[in-house]
Design a protein around this motif. Structure first.
Motif, PDB file in Angstrom:
ATOM      1  N   ASP A  87       0.832  -1.211   0.000  1.00  0.00           N
ATOM      2  CA  ASP A  87       0.000   0.000   0.000  1.00  0.00           C
ATOM      3  C   ASP A  87       0.867   1.262   0.000  1.00  0.00           C
ATOM      4  O   ASP A  87       0.533   2.250  -0.648  1.00  0.00           O
ATOM      5  CB  ASP A  87      -0.953   0.002   1.185  1.00  0.00           C
ATOM      6  CG  ASP A  87      -2.097  -0.986   1.032  1.00  0.00           C
ATOM      7  OD1 ASP A  87      -2.359  -1.443  -0.113  1.00  0.00           O
ATOM      8  OD2 ASP A  87      -2.734  -1.311   2.053  1.00  0.00           O
ATOM      9  N   GLN A  88       1.986   1.239   0.719  1.00  0.00           N
ATOM     10  CA  GLN A  88       2.907   2.383   0.708  1.00  0.00           C
ATOM     11  C   GLN A  88       3.447   2.616  -0.708  1.00  0.00           C
ATOM     12  O   GLN A  88       3.538   3.760  -1.163  1.00  0.00           O
ATOM     13  CB  GLN A  88       4.090   2.140   1.649  1.00  0.00           C
ATOM     14  CG  GLN A  88       3.771   2.289   3.108  1.00  0.00           C
ATOM     15  CD  GLN A  88       5.006   2.057   3.966  1.00  0.00           C
ATOM     16  OE1 GLN A  88       5.994   1.462   3.537  1.00  0.00           O
ATOM     17  NE2 GLN A  88       4.947   2.531   5.202  1.00  0.00           N
ATOM     18  N   ASN A 110       0.654   4.065  -2.875  1.00  0.00           N
ATOM     19  CA  ASN A 110       0.429   5.479  -2.541  1.00  0.00           C
ATOM     20  C   ASN A 110       1.564   6.372  -3.039  1.00  0.00           C
ATOM     21  O   ASN A 110       1.341   7.532  -3.368  1.00  0.00           O
ATOM     22  CB  ASN A 110       0.239   5.663  -1.041  1.00  0.00           C
ATOM     23  CG  ASN A 110      -1.066   5.074  -0.557  1.00  0.00           C
ATOM     24  OD1 ASN A 110      -2.026   4.954  -1.309  1.00  0.00           O
ATOM     25  ND2 ASN A 110      -1.101   4.687   0.708  1.00  0.00           N
ATOM     26  N   ALA A 111       2.781   5.834  -3.098  1.00  0.00           N
ATOM     27  CA  ALA A 111       3.932   6.597  -3.579  1.00  0.00           C
ATOM     28  C   ALA A 111       3.991   6.618  -5.109  1.00  0.00           C
ATOM     29  O   ALA A 111       4.795   7.348  -5.680  1.00  0.00           O
ATOM     30  CB  ALA A 111       5.222   6.000  -3.024  1.00  0.00           C
ATOM     31  N   ASP A 152       0.988  -0.271  -8.956  1.00  0.00           N
ATOM     32  CA  ASP A 152      -0.466  -0.170  -8.952  1.00  0.00           C
ATOM     33  C   ASP A 152      -1.001  -1.591  -8.967  1.00  0.00           C
ATOM     34  O   ASP A 152      -0.252  -2.543  -9.163  1.00  0.00           O
ATOM     35  CB  ASP A 152      -0.943   0.603 -10.182  1.00  0.00           C
ATOM     36  CG  ASP A 152      -2.371   1.108 -10.040  1.00  0.00           C
ATOM     37  OD1 ASP A 152      -2.971   0.928  -8.959  1.00  0.00           O
ATOM     38  OD2 ASP A 152      -2.888   1.673 -11.011  1.00  0.00           O
TER      39      ASP A 152
END
Length: 87
Positions: free
Chosen positions: A50-51, A54-55, A59
């Motif tokens: 997830d990090q 988000n970065a 995907d």
């Protein structure tokens, strides 16, 4: 977010995902990432994934991880285009 802002575990996961795609043509599973990072729980690997999402490094499409930015940094454009077709 640049590579400098990634935690050591996130960078290790990103490199592992990239290497797995390069060598097998498919992204690793959450459990494979968990094992590579030395975690006991798949939720810990999901947190790192997830990090990276988000970065903007990876995907998810149809439940599979897709590399985005990191390929640009690691491979020449021609090789990158070839690898993206694999995904």
């Amino acid at each position: 977010m640049s590579n400098k802002n990634l935690t050591p575990k996130a960078l290790k996961a990103l490199k592992y995902i990239r290497n797995t795609v390069v060598h097998t043509g498919k992204p690793p599973s959450v459990r494979e990432i968990k094992d590579e990072l030395g975690y006991n729980s798949p939720n810990s690997a999901v947190f790192i994934i997830d990090q990276l999402i988000n970065a903007g490094y990876i995907d998810k499409q149809d439940g599979k991880l897709i590399l985005l930015k990191y390929l640009e940094l690691a491979f020449p454009p021609l090789l990158m285009m070839t690898m993206l077709r694999i995904l």
